[in-house]
Design a protein around this motif. Structure first.
Motif, PDB file in Angstrom:
ATOM      1  N   LEU A  11      47.808  33.603  34.453  1.00  0.00           N
ATOM      2  CA  LEU A  11      48.101  34.600  35.479  1.00  0.00           C
ATOM      3  C   LEU A  11      48.051  34.023  36.894  1.00  0.00           C
ATOM      4  O   LEU A  11      48.497  34.672  37.839  1.00  0.00           O
ATOM      5  CB  LEU A  11      47.108  35.764  35.381  1.00  0.00           C
ATOM      6  N   ARG A  12      47.499  32.823  37.018  1.00  0.00           N
ATOM      7  CA  ARG A  12      47.411  32.197  38.348  1.00  0.00           C
ATOM      8  C   ARG A  12      48.812  32.001  38.913  1.00  0.00           C
ATOM      9  O   ARG A  12      49.740  31.627  38.209  1.00  0.00           O
ATOM     10  CB  ARG A  12      46.708  30.857  38.276  1.00  0.00           C
ATOM     11  N   ASP A  13      48.929  32.238  40.178  1.00  0.00           N
ATOM     12  CA  ASP A  13      50.177  32.073  40.928  1.00  0.00           C
ATOM     13  C   ASP A  13      51.289  33.011  40.489  1.00  0.00           C
ATOM     14  O   ASP A  13      52.425  32.839  40.912  1.00  0.00           O
ATOM     15  CB  ASP A  13      50.660  30.613  40.865  1.00  0.00           C
ATOM     16  N   MET A  14      50.994  33.998  39.643  1.00  0.00           N
ATOM     17  CA  MET A  14      51.976  35.042  39.325  1.00  0.00           C
ATOM     18  C   MET A  14      51.833  36.120  40.395  1.00  0.00           C
ATOM     19  O   MET A  14      50.768  36.718  40.525  1.00  0.00           O
ATOM     20  CB  MET A  14      51.702  35.675  37.964  1.00  0.00           C
ATOM     21  N   PRO A  15      52.876  36.368  41.153  1.00  0.00           N
ATOM     22  CA  PRO A  15      52.766  37.361  42.235  1.00  0.00           C
ATOM     23  C   PRO A  15      52.593  38.771  41.684  1.00  0.00           C
ATOM     24  O   PRO A  15      52.977  39.065  40.560  1.00  0.00           O
ATOM     25  CB  PRO A  15      54.081  37.218  42.987  1.00  0.00           C
TER      26      PRO A  15
ATOM     27  N   GLN B 260      47.127  50.130  36.296  1.00  0.00           N
ATOM     28  CA  GLN B 260      47.201  48.719  36.675  1.00  0.00           C
ATOM     29  C   GLN B 260      46.812  47.810  35.519  1.00  0.00           C
ATOM     30  O   GLN B 260      47.457  46.785  35.293  1.00  0.00           O
ATOM     31  CB  GLN B 260      46.300  48.445  37.884  1.00  0.00           C
ATOM     32  N   ALA B 261      45.761  48.171  34.779  1.00  0.00           N
ATOM     33  CA  ALA B 261      45.343  47.359  33.635  1.00  0.00           C
ATOM     34  C   ALA B 261      46.444  47.348  32.573  1.00  0.00           C
ATOM     35  O   ALA B 261      46.759  46.293  31.999  1.00  0.00           O
ATOM     36  CB  ALA B 261      44.034  47.891  33.049  1.00  0.00           C
ATOM     37  N   ASP B 262      47.060  48.504  32.322  1.00  0.00           N
ATOM     38  CA  ASP B 262      48.153  48.569  31.349  1.00  0.00           C
ATOM     39  C   ASP B 262      49.357  47.748  31.817  1.00  0.00           C
ATOM     40  O   ASP B 262      49.970  47.028  31.028  1.00  0.00           O
ATOM     41  CB  ASP B 262      48.578  50.026  31.101  1.00  0.00           C
TER      42      ASP B 262
ATOM     43  N   MET C  56      48.057  37.655  40.082  1.00  0.00           N
ATOM     44  CA  MET C  56      47.637  38.507  38.973  1.00  0.00           C
ATOM     45  C   MET C  56      46.283  38.081  38.409  1.00  0.00           C
ATOM     46  O   MET C  56      45.549  38.911  37.872  1.00  0.00           O
ATOM     47  CB  MET C  56      48.709  38.510  37.883  1.00  0.00           C
ATOM     48  N   TYR C  57      45.943  36.823  38.522  1.00  0.00           N
ATOM     49  CA  TYR C  57      44.656  36.344  38.027  1.00  0.00           C
ATOM     50  C   TYR C  57      43.507  37.016  38.787  1.00  0.00           C
ATOM     51  O   TYR C  57      42.538  37.491  38.186  1.00  0.00           O
ATOM     52  CB  TYR C  57      44.569  34.822  38.154  1.00  0.00           C
ATOM     53  N   GLU C  58      43.614  37.055  40.102  1.00  0.00           N
ATOM     54  CA  GLU C  58      42.581  37.705  40.905  1.00  0.00           C
ATOM     55  C   GLU C  58      42.529  39.198  40.617  1.00  0.00           C
ATOM     56  O   GLU C  58      41.451  39.794  40.607  1.00  0.00           O
ATOM     57  CB  GLU C  58      42.816  37.436  42.393  1.00  0.00           C
ATOM     58  N   HIS C  59      43.681  39.799  40.366  1.00  0.00           N
ATOM     59  CA  HIS C  59      43.745  41.219  40.020  1.00  0.00           C
ATOM     60  C   HIS C  59      43.069  41.464  38.666  1.00  0.00           C
ATOM     61  O   HIS C  59      42.320  42.427  38.496  1.00  0.00           O
ATOM     62  CB  HIS C  59      45.208  41.669  40.000  1.00  0.00           C
ATOM     63  N   TYR C  60      43.316  40.571  37.727  1.00  0.00           N
ATOM     64  CA  TYR C  60      42.679  40.622  36.410  1.00  0.00           C
ATOM     65  C   TYR C  60      41.155  40.560  36.565  1.00  0.00           C
ATOM     66  O   TYR C  60      40.421  41.357  35.959  1.00  0.00           O
ATOM     67  CB  TYR C  60      43.195  39.456  35.560  1.00  0.00           C
ATOM     68  N   LEU C  61      40.666  39.627  37.387  1.00  0.00           N
ATOM     69  CA  LEU C  61      39.226  39.497  37.602  1.00  0.00           C
ATOM     70  C   LEU C  61      38.633  40.752  38.246  1.00  0.00           C
ATOM     71  O   LEU C  61      37.526  41.173  37.903  1.00  0.00           O
ATOM     72  CB  LEU C  61      38.924  38.269  38.463  1.00  0.00           C
TER      73      LEU C  61
END
Length: 164
Positions: free
Chosen positions: A39-43, A145-147, A68-73
């Motif tokens: 998910l890193r660097d995925m806008p 958002q999670a979905d 998206m990685y930060e959003h996932y976290l």
């Protein structure tokens, strides 16, 4: 005469049900995303566009997460705060987002003591309903958002089909 169910979880509009839906969506996200580093660097643009459609074209809140990685976290952290509460964070001496907000509100209510003055207690019902509506809205958006994040991850890795 209308009967009210004694099981709050059976009412689709109950706070418990909304919380369960978010936790289930976050758990599904966590189980689906086997390699979070992908998910890193995925806008987040596509995620924001899907939220815009889901929220009847209301603009989404600007996200501070860069990818998206930060959003996932963030979603995972919120789920953990909901499941474990503030005590876990206090024991590890790290201040959670929720803990800082509670302390800030206590300070605003009565500087120095963190106690609500007696005259403000009369307004507790209004405050409760205000925060309950806000909590419903936030949890509903976090669930979407999670979905969305889970579905986008599935699309990016080929829909979960590892054998091509």
């Amino acid at each position: 005469m209308m009967q009210i169910s004694s099981d709050p979880a059976s009412n689709k509009h109950s706070l418990i049900n909304v919380m369960h839906r978010f936790i289930a969506a976050a758990n599904n996200m966590d189980e689906t995303i086997m390699v979070p580093s992908l998910l890193r660097d995925m806008p987040l643009e596509e995620l924001a566009a899907s939220e815009l459609e889901a929220n009847n074209n209301e603009p989404p809140c600007p996200n501070k997460q860069r990818d998206m990685y930060e959003h996932y976290l963030l979603l995972k952290s919120i789920k953990n705060d909901m499941e474990w509460g503030l005590l876990k964070k206090e024991m590890s001496s790290g201040a959670s987002f929720l803990e800082m907000a509670v302390k800030q509100e206590e300070e605003q209510q009565h500087p120095g003591t963190g106690v609500l003055p007696l005259q403000n207690n009369a307004d507790l019902e209004h405050q409760f309903h205000y925060h309950l509506r806000g909590l419903f809205g936030v949890l509903s958006k976090l669930t979407l958002q999670a979905d969305s994040l889970t579905n986008r991850y599935k699309r990016e890795i080929g829909g979960g089909n590892f054998m091509r």
